[in-house]
Design an enzyme around this catalytic site. Structure first.
Site, mmCIF file in Angstrom:
data_model
loop_
_atom_site.group_PDB
_atom_site.id
_atom_site.type_symbol
_atom_site.label_atom_id
_atom_site.label_comp_id
_atom_site.label_asym_id
_atom_site.label_seq_id
_atom_site.Cartn_x
_atom_site.Cartn_y
_atom_site.Cartn_z
ATOM 1 N N HIS A 174 -4.878 -8.489 2.450
ATOM 2 C CA HIS A 174 -5.242 -7.932 2.546
ATOM 3 C C HIS A 174 -6.626 -7.180 4.208
ATOM 4 C CE1 HIS A 174 -9.789 -6.740 0.502
ATOM 5 N NE2 HIS A 174 -10.536 -7.748 0.326
ATOM 6 N N ASP A 188 -2.419 -5.614 -3.768
ATOM 7 C CA ASP A 188 -2.218 -4.435 -2.449
ATOM 8 C C ASP A 188 -0.908 -3.469 -2.850
ATOM 9 O OD1 ASP A 188 -4.952 -4.794 -2.846
ATOM 10 O OD2 ASP A 188 -5.829 -4.245 -1.075
ATOM 11 N N HIS A 223 -6.695 -3.385 -5.177
ATOM 12 C CA HIS A 223 -6.508 -2.116 -5.604
ATOM 13 C C HIS A 223 -6.154 -1.852 -6.854
ATOM 14 C CE1 HIS A 223 -8.134 0.849 -2.060
ATOM 15 N NE2 HIS A 223 -7.895 -0.355 -1.449
ATOM 16 N N HIS A 263 1.014 -1.249 0.334
ATOM 17 C CA HIS A 263 0.075 0.085 -0.261
ATOM 18 C C HIS A 263 0.925 1.280 0.135
ATOM 19 C CE1 HIS A 263 -4.176 -1.096 0.443
ATOM 20 N NE2 HIS A 263 -4.423 -2.068 0.779
ATOM 21 N N ASP A 275 -2.303 2.623 -3.622
ATOM 22 C CA ASP A 275 -3.451 3.133 -2.983
ATOM 23 C C ASP A 275 -2.920 3.368 -1.405
ATOM 24 O OD1 ASP A 275 -4.924 3.703 -4.988
ATOM 25 O OD2 ASP A 275 -6.118 2.159 -4.711
HETATM 26 MN MN LIG Z 1 -6.709 -5.509 -0.021
#
Ligand SMILES: [Mn+2]
Ligand SMILES: *[C@@H]1O[C@H](CO)[C@@H](O)[C@H](O)[C@H]1NC(C)=O
Length: 497
Positions: free
Chosen positions: A425, A269, A302, A242, A272
């Protein structure tokens, strides 16, 4: 409830769980962002509103206020349910429309959100804030309609076809890393990581070179990647990163740089929320090009347009480069594989298992993944679902896909002759969590997620000799003063009622 470890609200029975989210600090600002430490307040608010609702289930304000607490902890499915309930109780309750609109926005359901903003504007024609939100939302809906119109047009072209990378010139005053004869090399990667660390921008020509090449590499992979670790091989599996670039560098420092002898799998992911998403993704794509067979990437929820539009990546790419480059990222993301199977025994995916029984590895292989994920079905589930402690399945607190119990995991593994699954997640206090009697493992690699969760990060070592997961934890390192969600959509940043 959706913070880690806490117990659930009562309106969907017996649910408990964690999720990838957090709650914001400053009231009225960055409402869905990650810049605060008042999680406990929201947990308590949810608890007390739930108790109040047991005593008085026809109070629209309780539902509406609990909905806000769910919004701030990113349980959008629950938030939407509560806003809807508030409006059932009192259809003239204006805040209910705002809350429902915000929940729908967060879920990427812009048309539904627009309807509610319309209602508010009609009832309160002089409310400037409402008007602004209506206009902003309307803009997104129109843009989406436009995108759909071009998408259904046979002639839709790849951004790649409209680029002339060869003729892009690198100015003399650019002192940053350049590909060597158009190729990513070890020294390019080392230089690029250092360059990014100093918050400098890679030349757009180099960024485009990486994107075009990685699209080609990814598009040749199957939707289910199958690899074999030899006895002495060790694979490192990381969860969500992330946009936390400095923590990514720390993983490489602790666990060694990627190489053919030090293979990695990053489980989606990448972008973001964190405001160094470009740095993360270009670094990961660079390593994919350097070690295509020993550096693996899977798609997360994402790596999609709807999420990128709301949670910062689109804004970040537009701020640092151009809208066109974001389009190319979007094309590349669509080619990220959805799952990876190791030695036919361990299956890795970002979200989890399926809303329906009987899904096989062959079904995953057959998924036509070059698209934005649909609202339901196996592709959606792989990116979005979460495990739950009780048997069976239930509605997702996120409002997308489902939650699956230990019995679901057990029968899936049995049918497909697998030992266990690894997924990501959800933020976990320890960076990882072992559930479903060891058959479902979560790994999350963004420590102190969004600068405020206080969680550890973790990665897993898997060795070919025994395929037993070995957990390694780490804590967050400092990063330059750019807050998470700095590039997120303004509708997410503005105060919501
Ligand atoms: Mn996720
Ligand atoms: C609901 O939340 C608002 C703030 O949004 C607050 O002023 C009000 O007191 C709350 N109502 C109840 C009944 O808790």
């Amino acid at each position: 409830f959706c913070g880690f470890g806490a117990s659930p609200a009562n309106f969907i029975s017996g649910k408990r769980g964690e999720h990838e989210a957090n709650s914001p600090k400053s009231r009225g600002r960055l409402p869905l962002a990650c810049d605060g430490n008042e999680n406990k307040d929201y947990e308590n608010a949810i608890k007390f509103y739930s108790e109040a609702l047991e005593l008085n289930p026809s109070n629209a304000i309780y539902y509406s206020n609990r909905s806000l607490a769910y919004l701030r902890t990113e349980c959008y499915g629950y938030a939407l349910a509560d806003a809807t309930k508030a409006l059932e109780v009192d259809k003239n309750y204006i805040k209910g429309y705002y809350r429902r609109a915000t929940s729908n926005m967060a879920l990427g359901k812009f048309k539904a959100a627009l309807k509610d903003y319309e209602t508010v504007v009609r009832v309160r024609p002089n409310d400037k804030d409402a008007k602004m939100k209506y206009q902003e939302c309307n803009k997104i809906v129109k843009q989406k309609a436009f995108e759909r119109a071009i998408a259904s047009d046979e002639t839709k072209k790849s951004v790649v076809d409209s680029l002339d990378i060869e003729s892009m010139t690198i100015e003399d005053d650019y002192a940053g890393p350049k590909l060597e004869d158009g190729k990513v090399t070890v020294s390019f990667m080392t230089d690029m990581m250092e360059w990014f660390k100093e918050q400098k921008k890679l030349h757009r020509k180099c960024a485009y070179q990486i994107l075009v090449q990685v699209k080609d590499v990814l598009s040749k992979l199957p939707s289910l990647v199958e690899i074999t670790l030899k006895e002495t091989d060790k694979l490192t599996i990381c969860g969500d990163t992330h946009g936390q670039y400095y923590d990514l560098l720390n993983i490489f420092k602790l666990n060694g740089l990627p190489s053919d002898a030090n293979p990695y799998l990053f489980n989606g992911d990448f972008v973001d929320r964190g405001s160094f998403s470009l740095e993360v993704i270009l670094t990961l794509f660079g390593f994919k090009l350097l070690y295509p067979d020993n550096f693996h990437l899977l798609r997360g929820n994402h790596e999609t347009d709807n999420m990128n539009q709301m949670y910062g990546f689109e804004g970040e790419v537009k701020a640092k480069y151009t809208a066109q480059m974001f389009q190319l990222f979007s094309e590349v993301f669509q080619w990220l594989p959805l799952a990876q199977c190791i030695n036919t025994k361990v299956l890795v995916m970002h979200g989890g298992l399926f809303s329906e029984d009987g899904v096989t590895l062959d079904d995953i292989r057959k998924i036509d993944r070059n698209r934005q994920p649909p609202d339901s079905g196996p592709m959606c589930d792989l990116l979005w679902s979460d495990p739950q402690p009780q048997n069976g399945r239930s509605v997702s607190k996120r409002g997308v896909s489902c939650q699956f119990g230990p019995d679901v995991t057990e029968s899936f593994l049995e049918k497909n002759k697998l030992d266990y699954i690894i997924r990501s997640h959800e933020v976990k206090a320890e960076g990882y969590e072992v559930t479903h009697s060891g058959k479902c493992i979560t790994v999350f690699s963004a420590p102190n997620y969004c600068d405020q969760m206080g969680n550890k990060g973790a990665y897993i070592h898997l060795r070919g000799s025994d395929l037993k997961p070995e957990f390694h934890q780490f804590t967050a390192v400092p990063h330059p003063n750019v807050k998470p969600m700095a590039y997120a959509n303004t509708l997410m940043q503005l105060g919501m009622m």
